[in-house]
Structure formats: C-alpha cells, structure tokens
Motif scaffolding. Structure first.
Motif, PDB file in Angstrom:
ATOM      1  N   PHE A 306     -45.113  34.515   5.053  1.00 35.81           N
ATOM      2  CA  PHE A 306     -44.806  35.926   5.330  1.00 35.81           C
ATOM      3  C   PHE A 306     -43.763  36.080   6.433  1.00 35.81           C
ATOM      4  CE2 PHE A 306     -49.166  37.583   3.682  1.00 35.81           C
ATOM      5  CZ  PHE A 306     -48.679  37.523   2.389  1.00 35.81           C
ATOM      6  N   GLU A 312     -39.390  40.524   1.387  1.00 38.86           N
ATOM      7  CA  GLU A 312     -40.593  41.301   1.697  1.00 38.86           C
ATOM      8  C   GLU A 312     -41.339  41.686   0.437  1.00 38.86           C
ATOM      9  OE1 GLU A 312     -37.619  42.234   3.013  1.00 38.86           O
ATOM     10  OE2 GLU A 312     -37.866  42.425   5.191  1.00 38.86           O
ATOM     11  N   TYR A 313     -40.608  41.880  -0.637  1.00 37.31           N
ATOM     12  CA  TYR A 313     -41.266  42.305  -1.878  1.00 37.31           C
ATOM     13  C   TYR A 313     -42.009  41.128  -2.492  1.00 37.31           C
ATOM     14  CZ  TYR A 313     -38.563  46.387  -0.938  1.00 37.31           C
ATOM     15  OH  TYR A 313     -38.055  47.485  -0.310  1.00 37.31           O
ATOM     16  N   ALA A 315     -43.356  38.892  -0.676  1.00 41.10           N
ATOM     17  CA  ALA A 315     -44.529  38.813   0.189  1.00 41.10           C
ATOM     18  C   ALA A 315     -45.604  39.788  -0.282  1.00 41.10           C
ATOM     19  CB  ALA A 315     -44.137  39.097   1.632  1.00 41.10           C
ATOM     20  N   LEU A 316     -45.171  40.957  -0.716  1.00 44.81           N
ATOM     21  CA  LEU A 316     -46.119  41.970  -1.190  1.00 44.81           C
ATOM     22  C   LEU A 316     -46.924  41.440  -2.380  1.00 44.81           C
ATOM     23  CD1 LEU A 316     -46.677  45.051  -0.606  1.00 44.81           C
ATOM     24  CD2 LEU A 316     -45.215  45.507  -2.564  1.00 44.81           C
ATOM     25  N   SER A 319     -49.289  38.787  -1.351  1.00 44.60           N
ATOM     26  CA  SER A 319     -50.436  39.332  -0.636  1.00 44.60           C
ATOM     27  C   SER A 319     -51.494  39.823  -1.611  1.00 44.60           C
ATOM     28  CB  SER A 319     -49.967  40.468   0.278  1.00 44.60           C
ATOM     29  OG  SER A 319     -51.063  41.154   0.826  1.00 44.60           O
ATOM     30  N   ILE A 320     -51.081  40.613  -2.598  1.00 47.32           N
ATOM     31  CA  ILE A 320     -52.110  41.196  -3.478  1.00 47.32           C
ATOM     32  C   ILE A 320     -52.764  40.113  -4.334  1.00 47.32           C
ATOM     33  CG2 ILE A 320     -50.606  41.885  -5.414  1.00 47.32           C
ATOM     34  CD1 ILE A 320     -52.354  44.470  -5.490  1.00 47.32           C
ATOM     35  N   PHE A 323     -55.455  38.426  -2.416  1.00 44.72           N
ATOM     36  CA  PHE A 323     -56.702  39.184  -2.368  1.00 44.72           C
ATOM     37  C   PHE A 323     -57.467  39.036  -3.681  1.00 44.72           C
ATOM     38  CE2 PHE A 323     -54.690  41.694   1.088  1.00 44.72           C
ATOM     39  CZ  PHE A 323     -55.693  41.534   2.014  1.00 44.72           C
ATOM     40  N   LEU A 324     -56.717  39.065  -4.792  1.00 39.72           N
ATOM     41  CA  LEU A 324     -57.404  39.006  -6.080  1.00 39.72           C
ATOM     42  C   LEU A 324     -58.104  37.664  -6.291  1.00 39.72           C
ATOM     43  CD1 LEU A 324     -54.902  40.946  -8.353  1.00 39.72           C
ATOM     44  CD2 LEU A 324     -57.044  41.721  -7.311  1.00 39.72           C
ATOM     45  N   LEU A 369     -59.028  36.543   4.237  1.00 41.02           N
ATOM     46  CA  LEU A 369     -58.571  37.907   3.968  1.00 41.02           C
ATOM     47  C   LEU A 369     -57.665  38.416   5.084  1.00 41.02           C
ATOM     48  CD1 LEU A 369     -61.921  39.492   2.704  1.00 41.02           C
ATOM     49  CD2 LEU A 369     -60.019  38.636   1.325  1.00 41.02           C
ATOM     50  N   THR A 373     -53.614  39.698   4.619  1.00 43.34           N
ATOM     51  CA  THR A 373     -53.175  41.040   5.000  1.00 43.34           C
ATOM     52  C   THR A 373     -51.840  40.935   5.738  1.00 43.34           C
ATOM     53  OG1 THR A 373     -55.487  41.605   5.278  1.00 43.34           O
ATOM     54  CG2 THR A 373     -53.896  43.143   6.189  1.00 43.34           C
ATOM     55  N   MET A 374     -50.806  41.547   5.188  1.00 41.05           N
ATOM     56  CA  MET A 374     -49.456  41.275   5.694  1.00 41.05           C
ATOM     57  C   MET A 374     -49.302  41.503   7.194  1.00 41.05           C
ATOM     58  SD  MET A 374     -47.422  42.948   2.523  1.00 41.05           S
ATOM     59  CE  MET A 374     -45.885  42.071   2.605  1.00 41.05           C
ATOM     60  N   ALA A 375     -49.676  42.702   7.660  1.00 44.55           N
ATOM     61  CA  ALA A 375     -49.412  43.021   9.065  1.00 44.55           C
ATOM     62  C   ALA A 375     -50.225  42.134   9.998  1.00 44.55           C
ATOM     63  CB  ALA A 375     -49.724  44.489   9.340  1.00 44.55           C
ATOM     64  N   ASN A 377     -51.269  39.043   9.213  1.00 49.42           N
ATOM     65  CA  ASN A 377     -50.732  37.689   9.078  1.00 49.42           C
ATOM     66  C   ASN A 377     -49.572  37.450  10.038  1.00 49.42           C
ATOM     67  OD1 ASN A 377     -48.581  35.802   7.926  1.00 49.42           O
ATOM     68  ND2 ASN A 377     -50.381  35.182   6.778  1.00 49.42           N
TER      69      ASN A 377
ATOM     70  N   TYR B  14     -47.603  49.954  17.942  1.00 52.75           N
ATOM     71  CA  TYR B  14     -47.741  49.150  16.725  1.00 52.75           C
ATOM     72  C   TYR B  14     -48.844  48.107  16.907  1.00 52.75           C
ATOM     73  CZ  TYR B  14     -46.765  45.740  13.078  1.00 52.75           C
ATOM     74  OH  TYR B  14     -46.895  44.878  12.024  1.00 52.75           O
ATOM     75  N   LEU B  25     -61.162  44.785   9.326  1.00 49.80           N
ATOM     76  CA  LEU B  25     -61.436  43.497   8.683  1.00 49.80           C
ATOM     77  C   LEU B  25     -62.611  42.783   9.345  1.00 49.80           C
ATOM     78  CD1 LEU B  25     -57.773  42.929   8.166  1.00 49.80           C
ATOM     79  CD2 LEU B  25     -59.315  41.883   6.558  1.00 49.80           C
ATOM     80  N   VAL B  77     -61.245  45.042  -0.401  1.00 47.06           N
ATOM     81  CA  VAL B  77     -60.034  44.239  -0.162  1.00 47.06           C
ATOM     82  C   VAL B  77     -58.767  45.020  -0.539  1.00 47.06           C
ATOM     83  CG1 VAL B  77     -61.211  42.031  -0.411  1.00 47.06           C
ATOM     84  CG2 VAL B  77     -59.950  42.973  -2.363  1.00 47.06           C
ATOM     85  N   MET B  80     -57.717  46.719   2.433  1.00 42.41           N
ATOM     86  CA  MET B  80     -57.025  45.775   3.329  1.00 42.41           C
ATOM     87  C   MET B  80     -55.577  45.590   2.887  1.00 42.41           C
ATOM     88  SD  MET B  80     -59.882  42.775   3.557  1.00 42.41           S
ATOM     89  CE  MET B  80     -61.581  43.195   3.964  1.00 42.41           C
ATOM     90  N   PHE B  81     -55.410  45.392   1.588  1.00 44.08           N
ATOM     91  CA  PHE B  81     -54.073  45.122   1.081  1.00 44.08           C
ATOM     92  C   PHE B  81     -53.125  46.291   1.371  1.00 44.08           C
ATOM     93  CE2 PHE B  81     -51.145  46.008  -2.459  1.00 44.08           C
ATOM     94  CZ  PHE B  81     -50.232  45.003  -2.211  1.00 44.08           C
ATOM     95  N   GLY B  84     -52.565  46.919   5.172  1.00 47.31           N
ATOM     96  CA  GLY B  84     -51.726  45.868   5.760  1.00 47.31           C
ATOM     97  C   GLY B  84     -50.282  45.963   5.296  1.00 47.31           C
ATOM     98  N   ALA B  85     -50.092  46.264   4.000  1.00 47.75           N
ATOM     99  CA  ALA B  85     -48.728  46.346   3.475  1.00 47.75           C
ATOM    100  C   ALA B  85     -48.014  47.560   4.051  1.00 47.75           C
ATOM    101  CB  ALA B  85     -48.770  46.417   1.951  1.00 47.75           C
ATOM    102  N   LEU B  87     -48.505  49.087   6.993  1.00 51.73           N
ATOM    103  CA  LEU B  87     -48.109  48.793   8.379  1.00 51.73           C
ATOM    104  C   LEU B  87     -46.872  47.890   8.400  1.00 51.73           C
ATOM    105  CD1 LEU B  87     -51.133  47.893  10.687  1.00 51.73           C
ATOM    106  CD2 LEU B  87     -49.269  49.478  11.097  1.00 51.73           C
ATOM    107  N   TYR B  88     -46.898  46.883   7.544  1.00 49.30           N
ATOM    108  CA  TYR B  88     -45.816  45.906   7.503  1.00 49.30           C
ATOM    109  C   TYR B  88     -44.508  46.573   7.090  1.00 49.30           C
ATOM    110  CZ  TYR B  88     -43.432  41.617   5.845  1.00 49.30           C
ATOM    111  OH  TYR B  88     -42.557  40.593   5.618  1.00 49.30           O
ATOM    112  N   PHE B  89     -44.554  47.403   6.045  1.00 47.95           N
ATOM    113  CA  PHE B  89     -43.310  48.002   5.554  1.00 47.95           C
ATOM    114  C   PHE B  89     -42.815  49.131   6.464  1.00 47.95           C
ATOM    115  CE2 PHE B  89     -44.047  45.503   1.843  1.00 47.95           C
ATOM    116  CZ  PHE B  89     -42.762  45.268   1.372  1.00 47.95           C
TER     117      PHE B  89
END
Ligand SMILES: [Cu+2]
Ligand SMILES: [Cu+2]
Lengths: 541, 320
Positions: A306, A312-313, A315-316, A319-320, A323-324, A369, A373-375, A377, B14, B25, B77, B80-81, B84-85, B87-89
């Motif tokens: 990440f 970034e896309y 990474a998106l 990320s998902i 989780f799956l 988990l 989670t991107m932010a 991580n 932030y 989490l 979850v 979470m996804f 988290g995404a 905040l990141y973007f």
C-alpha cells in the motif's frame, strides 16, 4: 485390530531395516516423513537460536550485544530459515508425507522415488543457505527487496537465493506427488466427500505450491542474474523497476502464507474431531473453503504494497479482496468452535495445542483486518504490528498446529506414548510464552516502532523487554516439549494401534508404527469421515 | 520512572481520524476474541468427557446461526473497508497551498530541501498550520519516510518520485523514521520533524544558511537555477513552446494534463518529466514526432532533479 503389544515385535517401517543406507535410500513415505522431521527440527533450532540472540539485543534500546551488521544478519537468517525451511515444509514434509497415503488407504505416494528426491532437494537447498550463513551471512531480510539485494547488499545473497530457489523445487515436487496421490491412489470406497479434512488441506496447499512456487523461483533467479551478471530488471540505474520485484515476490509470498497455514487447518480439524468425538461442524464448508482460500489468496498480494507507490486504485482492489478472503477464514473459526458444542471433550496435549491454535490464529486473523484497511495499513506497515501479526498467524497458528499434529500422530509414527503430563505443561508454557513475546509488539507497532531496527527510541523499550522475556519463557516450553517427545522413544511399552480411539484409516486399519506397506490387506472404506459412532474404533486392544 | 506510553503522539486531525477507525477495529477484534475464547473455555468445561451434560444427537437447527455467522462478519469488515478507503482517498491529494519540501533518501540519511533552497539533513523544520508536501526520491535503495505522529508513511523509491503530505496542527518535535529496511544502518536513518510557530519558521527560514548545524547551501545550490542552466544548454531549442518547435512546451506546462498520441492523457508531473528524459519515446505528445533521444547517459540523476525543479518554478511563475 492387531495387537502390537506382543512380546515379538511385529514388522513395521521402523524395524524393517536399521542401516543408514536403509534410511537414506528408502522410498517409504513414512521414513521420508521421519527424515523430514529430523531435518526440519534441526533447521527450526537454528532459526530459534538466531531469534534468541537478536531478542537479547532488542531487550534494551541501545546497541549492546551485537553490531548492526550482525543484528541484520541474525534477523535475516531467522526469517529465511523459519519461512523456507520450517514453516513451508513442516506440515507437508513431515505429517503430509507420513499420513497422506495412509489416510486414503494407499501403499505409498504416487511417485515414491520423486518423494525421496524432494527430501534431497530440500537438504541441498538447506545446505546452500546454511553455507551462506557460515560464510559470513546475508543481510537483506527474508524478503530480498531490490535494489538492496541485487545491487547494494554486501553479503552472500547469491548463495542464499540459490538455496531458497533449490528448496522451492522440493515443495513443487511434493505438491505434485500429493495431488496425483489423492486423485489416483484412494482406496475403494474413499470418495472425495469421505476424505479427512487433513487431506483436503494438503490438496489445496499442493495446488498453491505448484502454481506459486515457480514464480518465487523465477524472481529469485532474476535477482541472482541482476546481481551476478548485471541484468537490469529491478535496478532503476539500468532502467529496471524495483517495485516490480515486490509484485513478483508477494505474488508468491502471500499465497505462501496459505501454504503454511492451510495444512495447519487440516491438522486442527482432525484433532478437534477426535477429542470432541464429533464430526467437524460443516465438513463440506471447511473442505471447500480451503480451496476457495487457495484461489482468492492469489489475488491479494498488493496489501503488502500500500505504501510502495503502486496505483491507489490497485490498492483499493487488493484491500477489498483481502477482506473477502477473511470471511471464509472467520467461518472456519466458528465451525471449529461449534464442533466443541455438545462434544465429549478431552483436554489431551494435542487438544490443548489445537485450542491454543484457534485463539492465537484468531488474533492473527483479526489483526490482519487492520492491515487490510488502507488508512490503518499506511500507519502500521513495516512496524512491529506487522511482525506481531504474522507471528500470531505463523507461530501461534502454524507452529501450534504443527505441534498439535506431532503430538497427535507421534504414537502412530513411533508406537510410543509420551509423558502426557509434561507434554501438557509444554503446551501451556508455549502458549503463554508466545503471548508474552508477541502481544507487546502490537503496542510497540501501533506506537510507530519500525521493524528491523537494531537501536530504537527508548519509548519502545518496555515492550521490547517484555517481548524478550516472553521469548525465553516460550523457549523453555519448546525445550520441555522436545525433551518429552524424545524421552518417549526410550519407553518400553507400546501405545497400541489406536491410543486416542480416533477414526480414520491411519488409526483404525494400520498398526502403530505402521507396517512397511501401511496395511497388511487391501483397504475398503465403508464409513464417512469422523464417524465416532462407529463401534470399531473402541474395540482396539 | 517515567510513565510508560502506550499510544503514539497525535499531531494532526488526520491522525485522530485514523485513531478513531483503529478504535473501531480494536472494538470488533476484542469482542470476537473474548466471545470465541469464552465459548471455547465454556464448552471445554461443560462438555468435558467426564461431565454428564446432555448431548443429544447432532442438532440441525443451526441454519440461522450459520447465516448470521457469515453476514455479521461481512457487514463488519465492509465497514472497515469503506471507512479505511475513504480516509485514504480523502487524504491523497495535497492541498494547493502546500509548502513543497524535496526529500532525498540515501543510505543512511534524509536530505531535505526547502523551496528557497535551504537544506537540512535528518531534521525538518515546518510551520504549524500549513500543509507540507513532500516530493521524495532515493539515491540508492528503497527507503520509507514515516511520520508516526501523523500516521503517514510513503516509500522513497530510486528512479521515481513519490509524494506524501501532512498538515501539522501542533507545535513540537516528532519522529521521522525510515520504515523500509535499507541496510546496515537502517535503524540510524531517523530524524526529527520540528513543527514551529509560523513567525518562528519564517525567521528560521530566512536566517543565514551558514549558522549552526544546518548544512550550508550556496545560492547556486538552489536547484531551480542550476536546472535553468542545464535546460538552456540542452532543451530550449525544442521545448520552450515556440510555434513550430519539434517538441512540446515543457516550460509552462508543469502540473497540467498533456494529450498523448493515441488519445491518452497524462499529468505532467515529476515522474512524467523524469521519464521523458530517460525514455523519451514512451509517451509521445500529440502532434509531435518521436524525435528525442534519451538523456540517461548525459545527465546525472541530480541534474535531472534540477531540471524538474526549474520547470516547476517556471510553471508556477507563469500561473501567478
Ligand atoms: Cu499477504
Ligand atoms: Cu532507509
């Protein structure tokens, strides 16, 4: 079944030949399994000693035992040996080799000579890596990131990389052998849905091994070429892309996490069923989710990257998907727990390891988990949080499962029961020692302590100190465990062929230790897996 | 004895938002850990072999629980996804009014340069309340610029530029760590972020560059003016935007989108300019021939960096 406690010892795979040659040239999958056990334990001890040494260094913030160079070499050696020479081959090499044919009612694996070759390849790769260590060490970390490894590092990268490259073929060949064995060698009546979950897990693992390991081999070869012959693949000064290396490396090394942990799932399922006297809750789900995890596991590698400057896309998506892949894993944990419900539970040593596994692996999964989670991580990546997370999965998960399996099938392999009291003490000490070692690292990581630091800010010292103390506690547990198991070999009395009263062909139909050809008569299977209502398992002498 | 700290400094809102997500989490994790461990212990006692608990034949009424057992984790979850995404973007693009600091990682130090050319090593002084954009590259291996108090980190990669930004909202001193293992003295590749009041910063920035520990920077050290010389010697013939020139305008276009042959569009940023000097034919600007040859052998990576700094300063000047 056959009473093995008679005065004249029966013919078994252990007493079928006593010469060194009869071991080194054996094509008996059981002997090969035992040879893996002996060699893997040696590698494990080497890796553990490295850990003990750098944990001493890390007890305080200041550099006090080793130079930074030595420290870097120690953690690199720990990582390479533990990942490639312990975690990956431990369950397939030892338990898989020993059990896969017996569990499906076969005389041997499909390609016995190839199986022996796998062991030699493993040892050859191991010798290269140990040579790299003895000739001055290697300091790239087990991840071999470029361009550090391919251009800048001043240590034995080529030798160690070649060792890992060679060992990869042993995994590939073992995987191939198991897949063919499961497809072609099942006894009459051993339908797919009657297979023990251990077999399903080995099967899924073998698929990942065959698909993933070649990518690692190619990647390391490219590093060796760049380093040895100046190819410009990863080195930006030659027009290469260092981040490409990370894609290739993690394309293998994330699925490798499942190579390490799926066989553990298999072990745990067997042990839980036996000591709850119940069929695993949701057998079909547990069986197929191993395959699903193996498949989705190939598409999540970017969660290691990440902050690497990947898109970034991308990474998106990573990320998902990460989780799956967690969902089937969490359902497995529910299934194992549900298996205990209304069971008839016996807390033997293997069962204690297995229950420990569920708890520790769950913590490993849940902290995964955070890293998906991107932010979060971005903050935790490359800190001690990651170190703690993967040790919860690898040691708390995989190593506990392996020890559970070793204790569970030890009487099957050697015909002797160990001292159960001391085995339980070992299990409990390892469990608590493990938590003391790695739990504080979550906090240090959240506080921002980067991994692979030789000296560090004094604010992190309390956690590192706890961690070092815990590591020695855990080491004591491992010594208790090792001594208890080895001591059992000197016992006189036999444990009988089915001391746990377990189901499964290896217990109900084979002796302990098994006959050189596993079974004295052809096997026909007429029961479902884990049928604990079957009278036959209770009739043993 | 000092109290043991168990949480990292919080130096921006932030960081606070990341902590909130972290708390969510943590809550979910603690709940499931306790629930499963409690069940395991309870079952192990209640249904131990010796107990006379009733154990009817396997019950088949678990369907509802099974569905809940997969739907609830799924929902948890997915929160979470998305959280988290988001905040990141949200925190991805640096604000327009950021102060840009150039960061160069090198075994084993951080070299930093302020917009006026002032240089620092390992220490970074910034004003409070102003977003700071870091444009980063490495001279050797991969490093990673990590500011734990801001919950931000980005790899610093040789051969390309990466970016990261943060908004310091509290004065004080914070850690700078190298988070990517980079060799022998990796753990000494650390520094200090010093967040100052704005006037203090202005005074610090204007202060003679020859005082104290801060390395000296001569006027010619200003990367943009060094870049100007290189650009004028090598590039002006084609790239100043004169009508009829062989190459596209590079002087006044930094930060804008550029049309490429084949219909694609690309942002003219540091990486684009760098790549155009190294591999000029990878992205051909629309309407221009593929006539340029690589400058890889003619310019050092430092010189290329100076050219980029010059082009950037030119477009900023023309935008104002
Ligand atoms: Cu992964
Ligand atoms: Cu570094």
């Amino acid at each position: 079944m056959n009473d093995s406690a008679k005065t004249e010892p029966k013919l078994n795979y252990l007493n079928a030949g006593n010469t060194v040659k009869s071991w080194l040239f054996t094509v008996d999958h059981k002997r090969i399994g035992v040879m893996y056990l002996a060699s893997i334990v040696v590698f494990f001890l080497v890796g553990a000693c490295a850990a003990a040494l750098f944990r001493m260094e890390l007890a305080t913030a200041a550099p006090d035992v080793f130079s930074n160079d030595t420290y870097n070499k120690l953690f690199t050696m720990h990582g390479i040996i533990m990942v490639f020479f312990f975690l990956i081959p431990a369950v397939p090499g030892v338990l898989g080799n020993f059990l896969v044919p017996i569990m499906i009612g076969a005389k041997d694996v499909a390609f016995p000579r190839l199986n022996l070759a796998s062991w030699y390849i493993y040892m050859l790769g191991g010798s290269f890596t140990l040579a790299a260590v003895l000739l001055g060490g290697i300091d790239t970390g087990w991840t071999f990131y470029t361009p550090y490894s391919s251009v800048y590092a001043d240590s034995n990268v080529i030798l160690a990389g070649t060792g890992v490259f060679i060992t990869g073929f042993s995994s590939i060949l073992t995987g191939l052998n198991f897949i063919v064995t499961v497809h072609k060698m099942r006894a009459p009546g051993m339908r797919w849905m009657r297979l023990p979950l251990f077999i399903w897990a080995q099967y899924a693992t073998s698929i990942i091994n065959i698909l993933g390991t070649p990518v690692l081999a190619i990647t390391l070869l490219l590093v060796v070429f760049e380093r040895g012959f100046g190819f410009g693949i990863f080195d930006p000064a030659k027009g290469g892309d260092p981040v490409l290396y990370q894609h290739l490396f993690w394309f293998y090394s994330h699925p490798a996490v499942y190579i390490m942990i799926l066989p553990g799932f298999g072990v745990v399922s067997e042990v839980l069923a036996c000591f709850s006297r119940k069929r695993i809750y949701g057998y079909e789900f547990v069986a197929f989710s191993s395959l699903a995890i193996a498949a989705i596991g190939f598409f999540v590698w970017g969660h290691h990257m990440f902050t690497s400057s990947q898109s970034e896309y991308a990474a998106l998506i990573f990320s998902i998907l990460s989780f799956l892949v967690g969902i089937p894993t969490s359902i497995k944990i529910f299934n194992w727990t549900a298996t205990l419900y209304k069971g008839s539970i016996e807390l033997t040593a293997p069962m204690i390891y297995t229950l420990g596994f569920i708890g520790l692996f769950m913590v490993g999964g849940l902290t995964g988990l955070f890293l998906a989670t991107m932010a979060i991580n971005v903050h935790l990546h490359d800190t001690y949080f990651v170190v703690a997370h993967f040790h919860y999965v690898m040691v708390g998960g995989m190593m506990m499962a392996w020890l559970s399996g070793i204790h569970f099938w030890w009487p099957k392999m050697f015909g002797k029961m160990y001292n159960e009291f001391w085995a339980k003490v070992g299990a409990v000490v390892i469990f608590f020692g493990f938590n003391f070692t790695f739990f504080p690292q979550f906090i240090a990581g959240y506080m921002g302590m980067p991994r692979r630091y030789h000296v560090y800010d004094v604010a992190y010292q309390p956690f590192q100190m706890l961690s070092t103390a815990g590591a020695f506690f855990m080491g004591a547990g491992l010594i208790i465990c090792l001594v208890t198991l080895v001591a059992s070999l000197f016992r006189k009395e036999s444990c009988g062929s089915n001391p746990w009263k377990a189901t499964g062909l290896e217990w109900t139909t084979a002796d302990s230790p098994p006959h050189p050809h596993n079974f004295e008569a052809p096997v026909v299977v007429d029961v479902e897996a884990y049928d604990y209502t079957d009278e036959r398992i209770y009739q043993d002498a | 004895m000092k109290a043991v700290k168990t949480a990292p400094d919080v130096a921006s809102s932030y960081a606070h938002q990341v902590d909130n997500l972290y708390a969510y989490l943590l809550g979910v994790s603690i709940f499931f850990t306790i629930a499963i461990c409690a069940l395991i212990i309870y079952f192990s006692v209640r249904y131990r072999r010796q107990s006379d608990a009733d154990r009817p034949e396997a019950t088949k009424d678990g369907k509802l629980l099974e569905i809940l057992g997969s739907v609830i984790p799924f929902v948890l979850v997915m929160i979470m996804f998305f959280w988290g995404a988001k905040l990141y973007f949200d925190a991805r693009i640096p604000p327009k009014d950021s102060i840009e600091v150039l960061v160069t990682g090198k075994q084993w130090m951080w070299k930093l340069q302020h917009p006026n050319g002032k240089r620092e090593i390992n220490d970074l002084h910034v004003p409070v309340g102003v977003p700071i954009k870091l444009t980063m590259t490495s001279e050797d291996v991969i490093h990673s610029f990590y500011l734990p108090a801001f919950r931000k980190k980005m790899d610093v990669v040789p051969g390309k530029y990466t970016q990261m930004w943060f908004l310091p909202e509290k004065t004080g001193e914070y850690h700078i760590f190298c988070a990517e293992y980079c060799g022998t003295e990796h753990s000494l590749m650390i520094g200090k972020l010093i967040v100052m009041e704005q006037q203090e910063y202005a005074a610090w920035l204007a202060k003679s560059w020859t005082d104290g520990n801060t390395p000296v920077a001569a006027a010619s050290d200003d990367p943009a003016s060094a870049g100007k010389e290189i650009f004028e010697a090598n590039c002006t013939v084609c790239h100043t935007g004169k009508p009829g020139a062989i190459g596209p305008d590079m002087m006044h276009a930094f930060g804008t989108m550029r049309q490429l042959e084949g219909g694609e569009e690309i942002l003219m940023d540091e990486n684009y300019v760098l790549n155009s000097m190294n591999n000029p034919n990878e992205h051909i600007a629309k309407g221009y021939p593929a006539a340029m040859t690589s400058f890889k052998a003619n310019l050092s990576s430092t010189q290329m960096k100076q050219v980029i700094a010059y082009l950037k300063s030119q477009s900023e000047a023309s935008a104002e």
